[in-house]
Design an enzyme around this catalytic site. Sequence first.
Site, PDB file in Angstrom:
ATOM      1  N   THR A   1       0.840  -1.200   0.000  1.00 56.54           N
ATOM      2  CA  THR A   1       0.000   0.000   0.000  1.00 56.54           C
ATOM      3  C   THR A   1       0.876   1.252   0.000  1.00 56.54           C
ATOM      4  O   THR A   1       2.094   1.156   0.213  1.00 56.54           O
ATOM      5  CB  THR A   1      -0.887   0.030   1.263  1.00 56.54           C
ATOM      6  OG1 THR A   1      -0.034   0.314   2.395  1.00 56.54           O
ATOM      7  CG2 THR A   1      -1.618  -1.289   1.466  1.00 56.54           C
TER       8      THR A   1
ATOM      9  N   HIS B   1       1.286   3.247   2.252  1.00 61.64           N
ATOM     10  CA  HIS B   1       1.708   3.588   3.613  1.00 61.64           C
ATOM     11  C   HIS B   1       3.197   3.934   3.680  1.00 61.64           C
ATOM     12  O   HIS B   1       3.606   4.881   4.354  1.00 61.64           O
ATOM     13  CB  HIS B   1       1.386   2.423   4.544  1.00 61.64           C
ATOM     14  CG  HIS B   1       1.539   2.745   6.001  1.00 61.64           C
ATOM     15  ND1 HIS B   1       0.752   3.668   6.651  1.00 61.64           N
ATOM     16  CD2 HIS B   1       2.390   2.264   6.943  1.00 61.64           C
ATOM     17  CE1 HIS B   1       1.112   3.740   7.919  1.00 61.64           C
ATOM     18  NE2 HIS B   1       2.100   2.909   8.119  1.00 61.64           N
TER      19      HIS B   1
ATOM     20  N   ARG C   1      22.407  -3.136   4.114  1.00 62.70           N
ATOM     21  CA  ARG C   1      22.800  -1.799   4.591  1.00 62.70           C
ATOM     22  C   ARG C   1      22.841  -1.677   6.117  1.00 62.70           C
ATOM     23  O   ARG C   1      22.965  -0.575   6.643  1.00 62.70           O
ATOM     24  CB  ARG C   1      21.827  -0.765   3.998  1.00 62.70           C
ATOM     25  CG  ARG C   1      22.012  -0.599   2.490  1.00 62.70           C
ATOM     26  CD  ARG C   1      20.812   0.054   1.825  1.00 62.70           C
ATOM     27  NE  ARG C   1      21.047   0.284   0.404  1.00 62.70           N
ATOM     28  CZ  ARG C   1      20.962  -0.677  -0.541  1.00 62.70           C
ATOM     29  NH1 ARG C   1      20.641  -1.928  -0.215  1.00 62.70           N
ATOM     30  NH2 ARG C   1      21.206  -0.383  -1.807  1.00 62.70           N
TER      31      ARG C   1
END
Length: 166
Positions: free
Chosen positions: A96, A98, A138
């Site tokens: 989504t 979001h 990372r």
Amino acid sequence: MASCLHNLSEYDASQMPCKGKVAKQRYAIAVADWNSDVTFALLEGAVQALEENGATQIDVVHVPGAFELTYAAKQFQESKKYDAIIVLGCVIQGDTPHFDYVCGGTTQGIAYLNAQVGMVPVIFGLLTVNTLQQALDRCGGALGNKGVEAAVTAIKMANLATCGCE
Ligand code: INI
């Protein structure tokens, strides 16, 4: 697509302020517990790099998610106790929009805090990635640790005005 292979843990130690000076300073870290496998590794990298460069006073606070990092950093700033603040988090793209709101809100919040006159710098240690693997790369993986980069940046920013040992 071209990719950036910069290792986030690499820095030139000769360009860092002297450790005696850093030891007298105070650093704060706000870390988000969302994606904690990633963010706790960022935290470990940041604390280790701060200590390697002389820091002895490091306060850590946990917040639920990246969106809460701005609030925690603001509290640290307003306390006037710190020389630099680091925020650490990881937002991973989902199904989504979001992701976009959390990334955008957090980025804008931290940018706003950095633009305030008379306030200490807030270092942006937020991973915004498409996959968990990109995050793992990372936070101590193939591309180093963004927590280390954030710590090195914090020390450099805390010592911007005064270079060298006193
Ligand atoms: N917070 C994160 O730190 N990373 C995420 O990937 C994430 N996703 O995907 O939703 C996330 N959401 C929570 C958000 O940061 C707030 O904690 C929540 O909206 C309450 O304010």
